[in-house]
Design an enzyme around this catalytic site. Structure first.
Site, PDB file in Angstrom:
ATOM      1  N   ARG A 125      18.270 -19.877   9.389  1.00  0.00           N
ATOM      2  CA  ARG A 125      17.140 -18.994   9.017  1.00  0.00           C
ATOM      3  C   ARG A 125      16.747 -18.042  10.150  1.00  0.00           C
ATOM      4  NH1 ARG A 125      14.944 -23.736   6.490  1.00  0.00           N
ATOM      5  NH2 ARG A 125      15.528 -23.676   4.301  1.00  0.00           N
ATOM      6  N   LYS A 147      18.756  -2.582  11.401  1.00  0.00           N
ATOM      7  CA  LYS A 147      19.342  -2.609  10.057  1.00  0.00           C
ATOM      8  C   LYS A 147      20.664  -3.343  10.159  1.00  0.00           C
ATOM      9  CE  LYS A 147      17.614   1.390   7.526  1.00  0.00           C
ATOM     10  NZ  LYS A 147      18.026   2.608   6.808  1.00  0.00           N
ATOM     11  N   GLU A 189      26.489  11.547  14.815  1.00  0.00           N
ATOM     12  CA  GLU A 189      25.152  10.925  14.730  1.00  0.00           C
ATOM     13  C   GLU A 189      24.242  11.496  15.836  1.00  0.00           C
ATOM     14  OE1 GLU A 189      24.432   9.004  12.167  1.00  0.00           O
ATOM     15  OE2 GLU A 189      26.169   7.758  11.633  1.00  0.00           O
ATOM     16  N   LYS A 231      15.751   7.656  18.017  1.00  0.00           N
ATOM     17  CA  LYS A 231      15.810   6.602  17.002  1.00  0.00           C
ATOM     18  C   LYS A 231      14.689   5.593  17.214  1.00  0.00           C
ATOM     19  CE  LYS A 231      18.463   3.699  14.082  1.00  0.00           C
ATOM     20  NZ  LYS A 231      19.752   3.322  13.544  1.00  0.00           N
ATOM     21  N   GLU A 241      11.320   1.606   6.650  1.00  0.00           N
ATOM     22  CA  GLU A 241      11.553   2.780   5.813  1.00  0.00           C
ATOM     23  C   GLU A 241      10.559   2.853   4.656  1.00  0.00           C
ATOM     24  OE1 GLU A 241      15.785   3.595   5.908  1.00  0.00           O
ATOM     25  OE2 GLU A 241      15.629   4.533   3.950  1.00  0.00           O
ATOM     26  N   ARG A 246      11.623   7.126   8.460  1.00  0.00           N
ATOM     27  CA  ARG A 246      12.930   6.574   8.830  1.00  0.00           C
ATOM     28  C   ARG A 246      14.036   7.119   7.916  1.00  0.00           C
ATOM     29  NH1 ARG A 246      14.712   0.497  10.922  1.00  0.00           N
ATOM     30  NH2 ARG A 246      16.863   1.128  11.270  1.00  0.00           N
ATOM     31  N   ASN A 250      18.733   9.449   7.515  1.00  0.00           N
ATOM     32  CA  ASN A 250      19.858   9.512   6.579  1.00  0.00           C
ATOM     33  C   ASN A 250      20.335  10.930   6.329  1.00  0.00           C
ATOM     34  OD1 ASN A 250      20.055   6.716   6.080  1.00  0.00           O
ATOM     35  ND2 ASN A 250      18.176   6.872   4.882  1.00  0.00           N
ATOM     36  N   HIS A 253      23.742  11.552   5.060  1.00  0.00           N
ATOM     37  CA  HIS A 253      24.289  10.261   4.628  1.00  0.00           C
ATOM     38  C   HIS A 253      24.405  10.115   3.112  1.00  0.00           C
ATOM     39  CE1 HIS A 253      23.927   9.258   8.803  1.00  0.00           C
ATOM     40  NE2 HIS A 253      24.399   8.048   8.616  1.00  0.00           N
ATOM     41  N   HIS A 257      27.955   9.057   2.399  1.00  0.00           N
ATOM     42  CA  HIS A 257      28.317   7.778   1.777  1.00  0.00           C
ATOM     43  C   HIS A 257      29.160   7.998   0.524  1.00  0.00           C
ATOM     44  CE1 HIS A 257      24.875   5.330   3.839  1.00  0.00           C
ATOM     45  NE2 HIS A 257      25.950   5.437   4.592  1.00  0.00           N
ATOM     46  N   HIS A 271      33.119   6.980   9.050  1.00  0.00           N
ATOM     47  CA  HIS A 271      31.691   7.148   8.738  1.00  0.00           C
ATOM     48  C   HIS A 271      31.125   8.420   9.399  1.00  0.00           C
ATOM     49  CE1 HIS A 271      27.520   6.154   7.950  1.00  0.00           C
ATOM     50  NE2 HIS A 271      27.263   6.319   9.243  1.00  0.00           N
TER      51      HIS A 271
HETATM   52  N1  LIG Z   1      22.848  -0.461  11.277  1.00  0.00           N
HETATM   53  C1  LIG Z   1      22.724   0.828  11.319  1.00  0.00           C
HETATM   54  O1  LIG Z   1      21.627   1.366  11.475  1.00  0.00           O
HETATM   55  C2  LIG Z   1      23.962   1.681  11.205  1.00  0.00           C
HETATM   56  C3  LIG Z   1      23.909   3.037  11.540  1.00  0.00           C
HETATM   57  C4  LIG Z   1      25.083   3.777  11.499  1.00  0.00           C
HETATM   58  C5  LIG Z   1      26.274   3.170  11.130  1.00  0.00           C
HETATM   59  N2  LIG Z   1      26.283   1.845  10.782  1.00  0.00           N
HETATM   60  C6  LIG Z   1      27.547   1.187  10.421  1.00  0.00           C
HETATM   61  O2  LIG Z   1      28.398   1.220  11.556  1.00  0.00           O
HETATM   62  C7  LIG Z   1      29.748   1.140  11.109  1.00  0.00           C
HETATM   63  C8  LIG Z   1      30.561   2.183  11.828  1.00  0.00           C
HETATM   64  O3  LIG Z   1      30.505   1.905  13.214  1.00  0.00           O
HETATM   65  P1  LIG Z   1      31.679   2.341  14.201  1.00  0.00           P
HETATM   66  O4  LIG Z   1      32.033   3.744  13.972  1.00  0.00           O
HETATM   67  O5  LIG Z   1      31.258   1.891  15.546  1.00  0.00           O
HETATM   68  O6  LIG Z   1      32.914   1.511  13.619  1.00  0.00           O
HETATM   69  P2  LIG Z   1      33.731   0.225  14.124  1.00  0.00           P
HETATM   70  O7  LIG Z   1      32.846  -0.851  14.566  1.00  0.00           O
HETATM   71  O8  LIG Z   1      34.688  -0.082  13.032  1.00  0.00           O
HETATM   72  O9  LIG Z   1      34.538   0.773  15.376  1.00  0.00           O
HETATM   73  C9  LIG Z   1      35.512   1.769  15.174  1.00  0.00           C
HETATM   74  C10 LIG Z   1      36.896   1.331  15.721  1.00  0.00           C
HETATM   75  O10 LIG Z   1      36.868   1.403  17.132  1.00  0.00           O
HETATM   76  C11 LIG Z   1      37.290   0.172  17.705  1.00  0.00           C
HETATM   77  N3  LIG Z   1      36.563   0.047  18.968  1.00  0.00           N
HETATM   78  C12 LIG Z   1      35.258  -0.242  19.146  1.00  0.00           C
HETATM   79  N4  LIG Z   1      34.920  -0.101  20.438  1.00  0.00           N
HETATM   80  C13 LIG Z   1      36.036   0.256  21.106  1.00  0.00           C
HETATM   81  C14 LIG Z   1      36.308   0.555  22.457  1.00  0.00           C
HETATM   82  N5  LIG Z   1      35.346   0.564  23.386  1.00  0.00           N
HETATM   83  N6  LIG Z   1      37.578   0.870  22.796  1.00  0.00           N
HETATM   84  C15 LIG Z   1      38.556   0.931  21.840  1.00  0.00           C
HETATM   85  N7  LIG Z   1      38.348   0.678  20.537  1.00  0.00           N
HETATM   86  C16 LIG Z   1      37.098   0.350  20.176  1.00  0.00           C
HETATM   87  C17 LIG Z   1      36.967  -0.855  16.652  1.00  0.00           C
HETATM   88  O11 LIG Z   1      37.776  -1.995  16.786  1.00  0.00           O
HETATM   89  C18 LIG Z   1      37.262  -0.094  15.366  1.00  0.00           C
HETATM   90  O12 LIG Z   1      38.637  -0.148  15.085  1.00  0.00           O
HETATM   91  C19 LIG Z   1      29.719   1.355   9.608  1.00  0.00           C
HETATM   92  O13 LIG Z   1      29.908   0.114   8.979  1.00  0.00           O
HETATM   93  C20 LIG Z   1      28.325   1.875   9.352  1.00  0.00           C
HETATM   94  O14 LIG Z   1      27.848   1.538   8.058  1.00  0.00           O
HETATM   95  C21 LIG Z   1      25.158   1.111  10.839  1.00  0.00           C
HETATM   96 ZN   LIG Z   2      25.365   6.842  10.067  1.00  0.00          ZN
END
Ligand SMILES: NC(=O)c1ccc[n+]([C@@H]2O[C@H](COP(=O)([O-])OP(=O)(O)OC[C@H]3O[C@@H](n4cnc5c(N)ncnc54)[C@H](O)[C@@H]3O)[C@@H](O)[C@H]2O)c1
Ligand SMILES: [Zn+2]
Length: 373
Positions: A125, A147, A189, A231, A241, A246, A250, A253, A257, A271
């Site tokens: 939990r 999030k 971003e 942020k 939100e 907040r 988006n 987005h 999306h 993304h």
């Molecule tokens: N929670 C939130 O507020 C929020 C906001 C924006 C995006 N997201 C989410 O984040 C995700 C996208 O994140 P992302 O772009 O970081 O993707 P990711 O975590 O898949 O990383 C992208 C790629 O880079 C590799 N990688 C990561 N760090 C590395 C490094 N230092 N050196 C070499 N390779 C590395 C990973 O293994 C992966 O293959 C999506 O799922 C999206 O929905 C969440």
């Molecule tokens: Zn995003």
């Protein structure tokens, strides 16, 4: 070189935590962790790409400092941010005999941050977790704000929770192992914050965006810290939100999306690439509706072109793009309430706002400008 260090507080009503930003911060993670967490058992969660690069260094520090720490690794990529990875993580945590004094460490990009945060919220939990974001996107966006989520076949991030980390440690040196495409995706971003409510930051990015993408240490530090401050301010004012503030995060987005869903959340469109294109689409729609001066859309296009982003959907990916299908996919977005899609539009660069009364026909018209070129 003198290390620049900056601490950005995230001051929420019931929880306060710090984002610490400094090059080479990961050489000593124990001091900042000990300042906020007393537990001496922890689990580092990472992916198959990041773990071989950085997990040993982190685990060694924990071992030297007398922690019992273990590593859980899942496959890389957004398609693995799913229920089966979450179940795997939870089972491994229970095998480790996780207790409420344990904490989790998300070591990776947004995928690892999101799924670790969700696992931390669910296991027993709720136990604490910290974020060590290793992509530019995670450093400026996903690691901050609490999030957490996994994707479902019906859409992105549809199962999740608001669950804040106890600490975020950002070290820009880990970005050196990231590919150019991932850096540009993360930069989208950063650009978003300028477009939402900070025109001077957008102007700074027009001057220094190339240096950020080339990982110039001072430029990256300024861009990451400015993004985190932006942020943190928005999240502190509207954590869940509810007021609409907040939701401005988006920007790009709702369109983005839909692009990601169309290609099945595959690497065809990352993304951040979808968000960059989505920002252009949001500005196009704003211009079409007579809300935004066309010069601002032109300025955005020029900067995105200079950075190396695609400006049309066929240039983004070889895919049978269809405006009508994209609009149908938008209807599945989380932001749909009472069947109304919420769009983040703009009165100009740095002046975004929400609109829930946009006809599908206007959206289709705007989308077609990116397809039928
Ligand atoms: N929670 C939130 O507020 C929020 C906001 C924006 C995006 N997201 C989410 O984040 C995700 C996208 O994140 P992302 O772009 O970081 O993707 P990711 O975590 O898949 O990383 C992208 C790629 O880079 C590799 N990688 C990561 N760090 C590395 C490094 N230092 N050196 C070499 N390779 C590395 C990973 O293994 C992966 O293959 C999506 O799922 C999206 O929905 C969440
Ligand atoms: Zn995003």
């Amino acid at each position: 070189m003198r290390t620049i260090k900056e601490i950005v507080p995230v001051a929420l009503e019931n929880h306060r935590y710090e984002i610490i930003i400094a090059a080479s911060l990961l050489e000593d993670i124990i001091t900042p962790i000990q300042a906020v967490l007393t537990g001496k058992r922890c689990v580092v969660i990472s992916d198959a790409t990041v773990a071989p690069l950085y997990a040993d260094g982190i685990l060694n520090q924990f071992a030297k400092a007398g922690y019992a720490a273990t590593l859980i690794t899942i496959n890389s990529g957004d398609k693995n941010k799913n229920f089966s990875s979450l179940q795997y993580i939870c089972e491994k945590l229970l095998d480790f005999k996780v207790d409420r004094n344990c904490f989790l460490v998300a070591l990776g990009g947004g995928v690892i941050g999101d799924i670790t945060g969700l696992a931390a919220s669910l296991i027993l939990r709720g136990i604490p977790y910290i974020q060590i974001p290793t992509t530019l996107l995670a450093q400026v966006d996903s690691s901050v704000g609490g999030k957490t989520a996994i994707n479902m076949p019906q859409g992105k991030n549809l199962v999740g929770a608001f669950y804040q980390p106890s600490l975020v440690l950002i070290d820009s040196t880990v970005l050196r192992t990231l590919g150019k495409r991932e850096i540009l995706a993360g930069y989208a971003e950063i650009l978003k914050y300028g477009l939402i409510n900070d025109a001077p930051f957008f102007a700074w990015l027009e001057q220094h965006g190339a240096a950020v993408c080339a990982l110039d240490p001072a430029a990256v530090h300024y861009a990451v810290a400015t993004s985190c401050r932006a942020k943190a301010a928005i999240v502190a004012a509207d954590e869940k939100e509810t007021s609409g503030l907040r939701a401005l995060l988006n920007l790009g987005h709702t369109f983005g999306h839909a692009l990601e869903a169309a290609v099945g959340y595959s690497d065809t469109v990352l993304h951040g690439e979808a968000v960059a294109m989505g920002c252009l689409m949001a500005f196009q729609l704003s211009v079409d509706l007579g809300q935004c001066p066309p010069q601002d859309l032109e300025r955005l296009k020029q900067h995105q072109q200079a950075c190396g982003y695609a400006l049309t959907l066929p240039a983004l990916a070889d895919f049978p793009w269809q405006a009508e299908t994209l609009v149908e996919l938008m209807a599945l977005d989380k932001k749909v309430a009472d069947q109304k899609k919420t769009f983040v539009l703009a009165k100009g660069i740095g002046a975004s706002y929400l609109d829930k009364n946009i006809d599908d026909s206007s959206v289709i018209k705007a989308l077609n400008k990116f397809i039928k070129v």
